[in-house]
Design a protein around this motif. Structure first.
Motif, PDB file in Angstrom:
ATOM      1  N   HIS A  14      -7.997  -3.290  -6.537  1.00  0.00           N
ATOM      2  CA  HIS A  14      -8.051  -3.365  -5.068  1.00  0.00           C
ATOM      3  C   HIS A  14      -9.225  -2.513  -4.584  1.00  0.00           C
ATOM      4  O   HIS A  14      -9.522  -1.454  -5.153  1.00  0.00           O
ATOM      5  N   GLU A  44     -10.941 -10.609  -1.741  1.00  0.00           N
ATOM      6  CA  GLU A  44     -10.676  -9.813  -0.544  1.00  0.00           C
ATOM      7  C   GLU A  44     -11.973  -9.154  -0.054  1.00  0.00           C
ATOM      8  O   GLU A  44     -12.335  -8.069  -0.529  1.00  0.00           O
ATOM      9  N   GLY A  94      -7.555  -4.971   6.637  1.00  0.00           N
ATOM     10  CA  GLY A  94      -6.990  -4.023   7.606  1.00  0.00           C
ATOM     11  C   GLY A  94      -7.810  -3.891   8.873  1.00  0.00           C
ATOM     12  O   GLY A  94      -7.598  -2.976   9.661  1.00  0.00           O
ATOM     13  N   SER A 131      -6.622  -9.451   6.402  1.00  0.00           N
ATOM     14  CA  SER A 131      -6.052  -9.771   7.712  1.00  0.00           C
ATOM     15  C   SER A 131      -5.389 -11.159   7.758  1.00  0.00           C
ATOM     16  O   SER A 131      -5.461 -11.853   8.771  1.00  0.00           O
ATOM     17  N   GLY A 170      -1.597  -7.329   3.365  1.00  0.00           N
ATOM     18  CA  GLY A 170      -1.218  -5.935   3.582  1.00  0.00           C
ATOM     19  C   GLY A 170      -0.328  -5.801   4.813  1.00  0.00           C
ATOM     20  O   GLY A 170       0.887  -6.006   4.763  1.00  0.00           O
ATOM     21  N   LYS A 223       0.851  -1.204   0.000  1.00  0.00           N
ATOM     22  CA  LYS A 223       0.000   0.000   0.000  1.00  0.00           C
ATOM     23  C   LYS A 223       0.887   1.255   0.000  1.00  0.00           C
ATOM     24  O   LYS A 223       1.938   1.246  -0.620  1.00  0.00           O
TER      25      LYS A 223
HETATM   26  C1  PEP Z   1      -4.587  -5.920   1.342  1.00  0.00           C
HETATM   27  O1  PEP Z   1      -3.706  -5.088   1.386  1.00  0.00           O
HETATM   28  O2  PEP Z   1      -5.038  -6.243   0.248  1.00  0.00           O
HETATM   29  C2  PEP Z   1      -5.046  -6.530   2.595  1.00  0.00           C
HETATM   30  C3  PEP Z   1      -5.772  -7.613   2.557  1.00  0.00           C
HETATM   31  O3  PEP Z   1      -4.652  -5.914   3.755  1.00  0.00           O
HETATM   32  P1  PEP Z   1      -4.568  -6.574   5.227  1.00  0.00           P
HETATM   33  O4  PEP Z   1      -3.793  -7.867   5.068  1.00  0.00           O
HETATM   34  O5  PEP Z   1      -3.838  -5.575   6.044  1.00  0.00           O
HETATM   35  O6  PEP Z   1      -5.963  -6.848   5.678  1.00  0.00           O
END
Ligand code: PEP
Length: 252
Positions: free
Chosen positions: A96, A168, A174, A214, A235, A12
Motif C-alpha cells: 500500500h 491505487e 483519501g 475514493s 478505505g 487502515k
Molecule cells: C485505500 O485505503 O487503499 C484507499 C483507496 O482509501 P480511500 O478509499 O479512502 O481513498
C-alpha cells in the motif's frame, strides 16, 4: 473468462475488536452471493481474531493489511504470515502506498512479502500506483509497470493467476478525488497487458485487478462497468456497515 469481482475494505488504522464484531454482525447476512461478488474486509492485526470469530460461517472473506516476509524470528513488532494463515486469514494487502511512503517499504520488500504469503497458503493483494507528480510528468505507466514487474519477480503463472493487484493512484487515496473511470480502466488494462507480456494470455485473463482511490457507493457501479476493473480496494467508505453493504451489493 470469468473473474469474480472482489470488493475489499481496507480499514487502515481504524476500529477496535468490539467495533469489528459489531460491524461484521451488521453486514454478514446481507452480503452478495460469493459466486457473483467476493466481499472482503482487511483489518488491523489487533482486530483479526475478532474479525475471524465474527465472520465464521458467513460469506465474508477476511484479511490483514500487511505482514512481514519472515515467519518468525527477532523482528520486533512485525506480523507473521504463518500466523495469519493459522488465524484463518484469506488475503494480505501488501505494498500500500502508505506503507511504501511512511514505512519506506521497497519493491524488493514487497516481492519478498508476496513470496512469503504464497509460501503460507495465503493470497496477496499487491498495491501499485503513481504520485500526482509522476502523473503530471506523464510517467505513470512506466512507474506502475515497474512496480508490477518488481512485485511479481519470480512468481509462477499459477500464483499470479490467483493473486489480486490493486491500482491505487496516490493522488486519489483519501482525497475524495477519484480517478475517472476511463483513467482507472486505462491503467488496469496496462497492468493486464504487463501480466500477459510477463506470463501469458491465460494468466492475464485470470488475474483480478482492483481500482482504489475514493471509491464510494456513488461511483462504484461506473468503475465496475469497465472491462479491466474487477473490484475495488476501499478505505474510508468501508468503515460504515451501510456504505460497505452498498459497495459489495453494487450489482443490485
Ligand atoms: C485505500 O485505503 O487503499 C484507499 C483507496 O482509501 P480511500 O478509499 O479512502 O481513498
Amino acid at each position: 473468462m470469468s473473474r469474480t469481482p472482489i470488493i475489499a475494505g481496507n480499514w487502515k488504522l481504524h476500529m477496535n475488536p468490539e467495533q469489528t464484531t459489531e460491524f461484521v454482525d451488521a453486514v454478514k447476512d446481507k452480503l452478495p452471493d460469493p459466486s457473483k461478488v467476493e466481499s472482503l474486509i482487511c483489518a488491523p492485526a489487533v482486530d483479526l481474531d475478532a474479525l475471524r470469530k465474527a465472520a465464521k460461517g458467513s460469506n465474508l472473506h477476511i484479511g490483514a493489511e500487511n505482514c512481514y516476509f519472515e515467519d518468525e524470528g527477532a523482528f520486533t513488532g512485525e506480523t507473521s504470515p504463518k500466523v495469519l494463515k493459522e488465524m484463518g486469514m484469506d488475503y494480505v494487502i501488501i505494498g500500500h502506498s502508505e506503507r511504501r511512503g511512511y514505512f519506506h517499504e521497497t519493491d524488493e520488500d514487497i516481492n519478498k512479502k508476496a513470496k512469503a504469503i504464497f509460501a503460507n497458503g495465503l493470497k496477496p493483494i499487491i498495491c501499485c500506483g503513481e504520485s500526482l507528480e509522476t502523473r503530471e510528468a506523464n510517467k505513470q505507466e512506466d512507474w506502475v509497470v515497474g512496480q508490477i514487474k518488481a512485485a511479481l519477480d519470480g512468481l509462477t503463472a499459477d500464483q499470479v493467476s490467483s493473486l489480486v493487484i490493486a491500482y491505487e493512484p496516490i493522488w486519489a487515496i483519501g482525497t475524495g478525488k477519484t480517478a475517472s473511470s476511463d483513467q482507472a480502466e486505462e491503467m488496469c488494462k496496462t497492468i493486464r497487458e504487463t501480466v500477459k507480456d510477463l506470463y501469458n494470455e491465460e494468466t492475464a485473463e485470470n488475474v483480478r485487478i482492483q481500482y482504489g482511490g475514493s471509491v464510494k457507493p456513488a461511483n462504484v457501479k461506473e468503475l465496475m462497468s469497465k472491462p479491466d476493473i474487477d473490484g475495488g480496494l476501499v478505505g474510508g467508505a468501508s468503515l460504515k456497515p451501510e456504505s460497505y453493504l452498498e459497495l459489495v451489493n453494487y450489482q443490485g
